[in-house]
Enzyme design. Structure first.
Site, PDB file in Angstrom:
ATOM      1  N   PRO A  48       0.647  -1.019   0.238  1.00 61.08           N
ATOM      2  CA  PRO A  48      -0.042  -0.160  -0.005  1.00 61.08           C
ATOM      3  C   PRO A  48       0.592   1.272   0.188  1.00 61.08           C
ATOM      4  O   PRO A  48       0.416   2.315  -0.277  1.00 61.08           O
ATOM      5  CB  PRO A  48      -0.849  -0.436   1.182  1.00 61.08           C
ATOM      6  CG  PRO A  48       0.242  -1.077   2.292  1.00 61.08           C
ATOM      7  CD  PRO A  48       0.355  -1.693   1.364  1.00 61.08           C
ATOM      8  N   LYS A  49       2.304   1.714   0.390  1.00 62.64           N
ATOM      9  CA  LYS A  49       3.266   2.378   0.485  1.00 62.64           C
ATOM     10  C   LYS A  49       3.256   3.358  -1.288  1.00 62.64           C
ATOM     11  O   LYS A  49       3.763   3.653  -1.327  1.00 62.64           O
ATOM     12  CB  LYS A  49       4.022   1.434   1.286  1.00 62.64           C
ATOM     13  CG  LYS A  49       4.577   1.494   2.186  1.00 62.64           C
ATOM     14  CD  LYS A  49       3.462   2.272   3.294  1.00 62.64           C
ATOM     15  CE  LYS A  49       3.461   2.087   5.010  1.00 62.64           C
ATOM     16  NZ  LYS A  49       3.032   3.264   5.747  1.00 62.64           N
ATOM     17  N   ASP A  50       3.092   1.530  -1.991  1.00 63.13           N
ATOM     18  CA  ASP A  50       2.891   2.538  -3.285  1.00 63.13           C
ATOM     19  C   ASP A  50       2.082   4.002  -3.600  1.00 63.13           C
ATOM     20  O   ASP A  50       2.730   4.889  -4.020  1.00 63.13           O
ATOM     21  CB  ASP A  50       2.484   1.409  -4.443  1.00 63.13           C
ATOM     22  CG  ASP A  50       3.909   0.488  -4.870  1.00 63.13           C
ATOM     23  OD1 ASP A  50       4.924   0.583  -4.259  1.00 63.13           O
ATOM     24  OD2 ASP A  50       3.233  -0.522  -5.247  1.00 63.13           O
TER      25      ASP A  50
END
Length: 446
Positions: free
Chosen positions: A128-130
């Site tokens: 999810p850090k993308d």
């Protein structure tokens, strides 16, 4: 003598006139048809374009919708094209619209529908850090803090996932990356960062009050870059823990995707918190923007983290802070990516929306990870396993048939040398588990 005196002749003439009129009308309609066909195809594409997981009827509206009911058309000219993505513009175009899947074994064991947003299928850094990394970069560009191909470097203090996303996107968008991380994180993360072209500093674990804490070091490195640069390049400190671009990424993308894919029916949302951006951003969208007032938001917290007590009791406190037991490093867990003993701006942004918290032990996380492989073919990382344990615990407190959504944030491929090594050392890969709740020690909640 008129045609009316001879009915047969009259009928033949009328039929001839009608046939001729039909030909003329058809020829006239043919000139109008190309525009009609164009409108049909445009409308069909618009109506069949959908967020992933959401089904729409294939239909077309020829005329003003306010004037007439929609006309249902069946397309006999083309085979079903499927739910394919258009061509993506660069690796950043592969971020978002991740699947929402039903985890069958967890659903069967709890009597609820447990859904998981598979965030490790994001296309840049596989987490999810993308979303967060891309939004932080874009907002910095809007403010003029980053300029592509000027030689700018993005600095960040991270335990791995955010750094990996930044490293991948930095190269794609015209920047360099410098990542500071604690040396107790799995080696495959720092190896991957290196192969992605980032400069990596692994530093000894230190409290956040220390100038040598990995976050403080990244901030200092960015400042040193800007002050000592011989050219016009700048150092940009991404500051994922405090930057509001973090939770805003999930308000803008992850939350709307979950709402659409779950068709607006979500009874509980469960997620861990490191920076707190995922939990706060999704909670804000679902509870505030979509007004799901009955939604229960539950924090999934690993052992040793203080956030559980913050939610449950209003204070940051863990058993390691009792007199005579206080340690220099408070969070004592093999779980990476979530769990912290301070309140970040991103967590604070959604703290009032969090209704409850579930504490998950390392043993429970390991057992869940192995269960998911055996029963669902899901190879999860440590934070994903924690989320799933908390999702099960939450489901047991809800009426049967409730829908619980959680996050599969990380794949097990980034946790081979630490988390999954521990799973093997526990002998879990040789054990056969028949009952989920007994395996997790949650049978008392049945």
């Amino acid at each position: 003598m008129s045609l009316r005196d001879h009915p047969k002749a009259y009928g033949t003439a009328a039929l001839t006139v009608a046939f001729a009129a039909g030909i003329l009308i058809t020829l006239g309609f043919k000139d109008f048809y190309p525009d009609l066909e164009k409108r049909y195809q445009t409308q069909r594409k618009r109506l069949t374009r959908k967020p992933s997981g959401v089904q729409f009827r294939r239909s077309s509206i020829f005329f003003d919708q306010s004037a007439l009911e929609p006309v249902e058309l069946e397309d006999h000219e083309e085979e079903d094209e499927g739910d394919y993505r258009p061509v993506a513009d660069g690796i950043e175009g592969c971020i978002g619209n991740t699947p929402l899947i039903k985890i069958r074994s967890l659903s069967e064991a709890t009597g609820c529908i447990i859904l998981a947003k598979v965030e490790f299928l994001n296309g840049a850094g596989q987490s999810p850090k993308d979303r967060v990394a891309l939004n932080m970069i874009r907002e910095a560009e809007e403010k003029g803090l980053l300029v592509p191909h000027r030689g700018d470097t993005i600095y960040e203090g991270t335990v791995g996932s955010t750094g990996i996303s930044i490293a991948a996107l930095a190269r794609a968008l015209g920047y360099k990356a410098h990542i500071c991380m604690p040396d107790d994180q799995s080696k495959e993360k720092s190896d991957l960062l290196h192969h992605l072209g980032a400069t990596v500093e692994r530093v000894p674990v230190a409290p956040i009050t220390s100038p040598d804490h990995f976050v403080n070091l990244a901030r200092r490195r960015a400042k040193e870059h800007t002050e000592s640069s011989a050219d016009s390049s700048r150092g940009f400190f991404a500051d994922q823990f405090e930057s509001e671009a973090n939770f805003r990424a999930h308000v803008k993308t992850t939350g709307p995707e979950i709402y659409a894919q779950a068709e607006g029916r979500v009874d509980a949302f469960v997620a861990g918190a490191g920076t707190g951006g995922t939990l706060s951003g999704i909670a804000k969208y679902l509870k505030e923007d979509r007004s799901l007032s009955k939604l229960r938001v539950v924090l999934a917290d690993p052992q040793g983290s203080g956030l559980y007590n913050r939610v449950k009791h209003g204070v940051m406190y863990s058993s390691t802070e009792r007199e005579g037991t206080r340690r220099r490093t408070q969070v004592d867990t093999i779980v990476e990516g979530i769990g912290i003993n301070r309140i970040t701006d991103n967590f604070e942004a959604g703290r009032e929306l969090v209704d409850d918290a579930a504490r998950v032990t390392d043993e429970q996380a390991c057992r869940m990870a192995r269960w998911l492989v055996e029963n669902d073919g899901i190879f999860a990382g440590s934070s994903s396993a924690v989320n799933c344990v908390a999702a099960v615990a939450t489901a047991l407190s809800l009426p049967k048939g409730s829908r619980v959504v959680t996050i599969l944030a990380d794949s097990g491929t980034r946790h081979l040398s630490k988390f999954w090594k521990h799973v093997a050392e526990m002998g879990l890969e040789e054990e056969e588990h028949q009952d989920l709740l007994t395996t997790l020690g949650l049978q008392q909640y049945q």
